[in-house]
Design a protein around this motif. Structure first.
Motif, mmCIF file in Angstrom:
data_model
loop_
_atom_site.group_PDB
_atom_site.id
_atom_site.type_symbol
_atom_site.label_atom_id
_atom_site.label_comp_id
_atom_site.label_asym_id
_atom_site.label_seq_id
_atom_site.Cartn_x
_atom_site.Cartn_y
_atom_site.Cartn_z
ATOM 1 N N ILE A 97 3.031 54.669 -16.555
ATOM 2 C CA ILE A 97 2.714 53.725 -15.479
ATOM 3 C C ILE A 97 1.746 54.379 -14.499
ATOM 4 C CG2 ILE A 97 3.612 52.363 -13.565
ATOM 5 C CD1 ILE A 97 6.223 52.085 -15.094
ATOM 6 N N THR A 98 0.533 53.845 -14.431
ATOM 7 C CA THR A 98 -0.457 54.308 -13.467
ATOM 8 C C THR A 98 -0.220 53.601 -12.144
ATOM 9 O OG1 THR A 98 -2.075 54.591 -15.248
ATOM 10 C CG2 THR A 98 -2.926 54.536 -13.002
ATOM 11 N N LEU A 99 -0.156 54.344 -11.084
ATOM 12 C CA LEU A 99 0.170 53.754 -9.785
ATOM 13 C C LEU A 99 -1.059 53.112 -9.153
ATOM 14 C CD1 LEU A 99 2.683 56.338 -8.283
ATOM 15 C CD2 LEU A 99 3.131 54.242 -9.565
ATOM 16 N N LYS A 100 -1.566 52.114 -9.863
ATOM 17 C CA LYS A 100 -2.678 51.297 -9.382
ATOM 18 C C LYS A 100 -2.382 49.849 -9.722
ATOM 19 C CE LYS A 100 -6.534 54.574 -9.386
ATOM 20 N NZ LYS A 100 -6.765 54.469 -7.938
ATOM 21 N N VAL A 101 -2.868 48.934 -8.904
ATOM 22 C CA VAL A 101 -2.691 47.508 -9.149
ATOM 23 C C VAL A 101 -4.006 46.814 -8.857
ATOM 24 C CG1 VAL A 101 -1.821 47.129 -6.790
ATOM 25 C CG2 VAL A 101 -1.308 45.475 -8.589
ATOM 26 N N ASN A 102 -4.333 45.819 -9.650
ATOM 27 C CA ASN A 102 -5.577 45.076 -9.481
ATOM 28 C C ASN A 102 -5.334 43.745 -8.788
ATOM 29 O OD1 ASN A 102 -7.415 46.908 -10.797
ATOM 30 N ND2 ASN A 102 -6.448 46.322 -12.731
ATOM 31 N N GLY A 103 -6.046 43.524 -7.710
ATOM 32 C CA GLY A 103 -6.023 42.252 -7.003
ATOM 33 C C GLY A 103 -7.433 41.733 -6.837
ATOM 34 N N SER A 104 -7.589 40.700 -6.063
ATOM 35 C CA SER A 104 -8.914 40.121 -5.847
ATOM 36 C C SER A 104 -9.864 41.090 -5.151
ATOM 37 C CB SER A 104 -8.793 38.840 -5.015
ATOM 38 O OG SER A 104 -8.010 37.880 -5.689
ATOM 39 N N ALA A 149 7.659 45.961 -4.122
ATOM 40 C CA ALA A 149 7.411 46.842 -5.260
ATOM 41 C C ALA A 149 7.822 46.186 -6.568
ATOM 42 C CB ALA A 149 8.162 48.167 -5.074
ATOM 43 N N VAL A 150 8.987 45.530 -6.573
ATOM 44 C CA VAL A 150 9.437 44.818 -7.773
ATOM 45 C C VAL A 150 8.457 43.707 -8.127
ATOM 46 C CG1 VAL A 150 11.199 43.193 -8.593
ATOM 47 C CG2 VAL A 150 11.887 45.378 -7.591
ATOM 48 N N THR A 151 7.970 42.996 -7.121
ATOM 49 C CA THR A 151 6.994 41.928 -7.358
ATOM 50 C C THR A 151 5.725 42.480 -7.999
ATOM 51 O OG1 THR A 151 7.814 40.673 -5.453
ATOM 52 C CG2 THR A 151 5.629 40.116 -6.262
ATOM 53 N N ILE A 152 5.212 43.586 -7.480
ATOM 54 C CA ILE A 152 3.978 44.168 -8.008
ATOM 55 C C ILE A 152 4.186 44.744 -9.405
ATOM 56 C CG2 ILE A 152 2.348 46.076 -7.681
ATOM 57 C CD1 ILE A 152 2.331 45.452 -4.725
ATOM 58 N N LEU A 153 5.301 45.421 -9.620
ATOM 59 C CA LEU A 153 5.576 45.968 -10.955
ATOM 60 C C LEU A 153 5.741 44.857 -11.983
ATOM 61 C CD1 LEU A 153 8.032 48.856 -10.010
ATOM 62 C CD2 LEU A 153 5.735 49.118 -10.983
ATOM 63 N N ALA A 154 6.402 43.772 -11.579
ATOM 64 C CA ALA A 154 6.565 42.630 -12.483
ATOM 65 C C ALA A 154 5.219 41.952 -12.730
ATOM 66 C CB ALA A 154 7.564 41.634 -11.903
ATOM 67 N N GLY A 155 4.431 41.778 -11.673
ATOM 68 C CA GLY A 155 3.126 41.149 -11.828
ATOM 69 C C GLY A 155 2.162 41.971 -12.655
ATOM 70 N N SER A 156 2.387 43.288 -12.708
ATOM 71 C CA SER A 156 1.546 44.179 -13.507
ATOM 72 C C SER A 156 2.061 44.342 -14.931
ATOM 73 C CB SER A 156 1.467 45.556 -12.831
ATOM 74 O OG SER A 156 0.947 45.443 -11.517
ATOM 75 N N GLY A 157 3.170 43.678 -15.252
ATOM 76 C CA GLY A 157 3.713 43.717 -16.606
ATOM 77 C C GLY A 157 4.635 44.886 -16.897
ATOM 78 N N HIS A 158 4.988 45.666 -15.875
ATOM 79 C CA HIS A 158 5.838 46.839 -16.088
ATOM 80 C C HIS A 158 7.326 46.524 -15.976
ATOM 81 C CE1 HIS A 158 2.313 49.285 -16.137
ATOM 82 N NE2 HIS A 158 2.013 49.070 -14.876
ATOM 83 N N LEU A 159 7.658 45.357 -15.467
ATOM 84 C CA LEU A 159 9.059 45.044 -15.137
ATOM 85 C C LEU A 159 9.296 43.562 -15.392
ATOM 86 C CD1 LEU A 159 10.862 46.311 -11.978
ATOM 87 C CD2 LEU A 159 10.738 43.855 -12.362
ATOM 88 N N ALA A 160 10.546 43.209 -15.724
ATOM 89 C CA ALA A 160 10.879 41.803 -15.952
ATOM 90 C C ALA A 160 12.259 41.492 -15.414
ATOM 91 C CB ALA A 160 10.828 41.473 -17.447
#
Length: 503
Positions: free
Chosen positions: A319-326, A372-383
């Motif tokens: 898991i890379t600690l980066k997230v892509n947004g607009s 954090a849970v929202t971002i991890l889920a939105g990035s596909g790492h968590l469900a």
């Protein structure tokens, strides 16, 4: 577009259980989902997986009979009671034997149908969606498509008028794309005024042609402003709830401080959505709407979120600690995310309350855990996960469906998802990984044996692996590549598949 089959995609937003986290985060009461409907289900991967992996009773239709046939094959393979048809919307929406629904989903349909069909669907939702029920709908959005719409129209017109007769739509797409290259080579003023069009055309050439046929060469293609969509759905007594794309709810990765401040000053929340679409140049919306929104109190919201259960889907070291947004790529806070990921690294199911308790020593607040849970889920790492009773109840169906899908992987790369009774949804898994999993289910435990089994399947069909653009011609090269992938599968993917109860 009925003469070309759609791709075998799976769309997680159509999973009713996935809507719970998004709605709870917005403080909205989540209805109990017992009946659901998907309109225009394509090849049926989503509805087939959801019918197997949850106790929800599904109904749906798709006008293409070959696609409906494939979808019916999926539900038969696992003994699901889903009712799937190949009827046009006009016929299906007027059936007298349909129940009222707690959830109705449309993915990739609304922008590609006529106003007549939109009116039929709106009337259907008004009559058949229960009070408190959820509508998931996705559609092409303005202003994001404003610049490209004229070029799309030109390509479609070229395919209809100038493509060689008798060669089919795929040939027409190739010819239309080639023509756009010639047009842009003349340096037209349109291209100079809209420089992003050339880049978008370049990306289109990399897409699956069957996807392009349905996406861009339909007779109907109507990107729509959010306010226009709201006007349609108000007729069905629906209220906008929130985006189904989790990352949309995280303002910090999508909006500047000035943009956030402007939105806060807008008193009308619907108009604020329209303004936000301009800020992010929205091209595609995925939204939940509710027939009668009911709000949770702050205490009820926190209690519901605290009991919400999740699990990690990715191998923690990957898991890379980066997230892509607009706004582009953003760094995740190491001090917040590392302790949470470490706690979830064993892929066990945890409530948000348990995550909060486990990370108290790192001084992480409940609000930070939720984001954090929202971002991890939105990035596909968590469900999100279903309750234990539902998992037990659905496991036999998902086992049967997954074996059916894995057997298809012996000869095809079309299907890249398996069903999990834990999440109630699909899990992405490539062809070779599905075949390794099939060997594991058959009692074979060594990666070398998994690799040898897949090599035999490839050899029987005269197939070779292509790696980095080069075909591996010898058995030794193919086996070495398969063995490397099998070892990676055992180390990183197999523990996740076990936790998802797919194997």
């Amino acid at each position: 577009m009925a003469d070309v089959g759609y791709t075998f995609g799976y769309y997680q937003e159509l999973n009713p259980s996935r809507s719970e986290l998004a709605l709870l985060k917005q403080g909205i009461v989540m209805p109990k989902i017992e009946t659901a409907c998907e309109l225009g289900f394509g090849q049926g991967m989503s509805i087939g997986i959801h019918a197997a992996a949850s106790p929800v009773q599904w109904h749906g239709t798709d006008f293409n009979p070959s696609q409906a046939g494939f979808a019916q094959e999926l539900v038969r393979s696992c003994g699901s009671d889903a009712k799937l048809y190949d009827e046009a919307f006009e016929e299906f929406c007027l059936r007298s034997d349909l129940p009222d629904f707690d959830f109705i989903g449309l993915h990739g349909i609304w922008s590609w149908i006529s106003d007549k069909n939109r009116a039929l669907i709106t009337d259907f939702i008004k009559r058949k969606l229960k009070v408190g029920g959820v509508l998931y709908i996705s559609y092409n959005t303005l202003p994001g498509w404003a610049a490209f719409a004229p070029m799309r129209h030109l390509m479609s017109e070229h395919a209809q008028l100038l493509s060689a007769g008798g060669k089919g739509i795929i040939s027409g797409i190739d010819e239309a794309l080639a023509f756009t290259d010639k047009l842009l080579a003349t340096n037209p003023l349109f291209g100079r005024a809209n420089p992003q069009v050339a880049e978008r055309l370049k990306k289109l050439k990399e897409q699956n042609k069957h996807y392009l046929a349905h996406e861009f060469f339909n007779r109907d293609w109507h990107p729509m402003h959010f306010a226009t969509m709201a006007g349609w759905l108000q007729e069905a007594k629906l209220n906008y709830a929130c985006s189904a794309h989790y990352l949309d709810s995280v303002d910090g990765i999508n909006l500047t401080e000035a943009q956030q401040a402007l939105l806060r000053d807008i008193p009308d929340p619907m108009f604020a959505q329209s303004v936000r679409d301009f800020m992010v140049n929205q091209q595609f919306r995925r939204d939940y709407w509710i027939k009668g929104v009911r709000r949770l109190s702050p205490l009820e919201r926190m209690e519901a979120l605290s009991s919400h259960k999740v699990m990690l889907l990715s191998s923690a070291p990957d898991i890379t600690l980066k997230v892509n947004g607009s706004l582009g790529a953003a760094d995740m806070n190491q001090g917040i995310y590392a302790p949470i990921i470490e706690f979830l690294a064993d892929h066990k199911q945890r409530t948000l309350a348990e995550i909060c308790d486990a990370t108290k020593g790192a001084d992480i607040s409940q609000v930070q855990v939720i984001e954090a849970v929202t971002i991890l889920a939105g990035s596909g790492h968590l469900a999100s996960v279903q309750d234990a009773q539902t998992i037990t109840r659905t496991k036999k169906k998902t086992e049967k469906l997954n074996r059916h899908l894995m057997r298809k992987a012996r000869s095809s790369t079309d299907v890249a998802y398996l069903a999990s009774p834990v999440t109630g949804g699909g899990h992405n898994l490539g062809r070779f990984q599905q075949l390794f999993a099939l060997s594991y289910l058959d009692g074979i435990r060594q990666p070398s044996e998994w690799a040898q089994s897949v090599l035999q399947i490839l050899n029987a069909q005269g197939q070779k692996i292509v790696k980095e653009g080069r075909t591996l011609n010898t058995d030794e090269e193919n086996f070495a590549e398969l063995l490397e992938r099998a070892n990676q599968f055992k180390e990183k993917q197999l523990p996740v598949l076990k936790a998802l109860e797919i194997v």
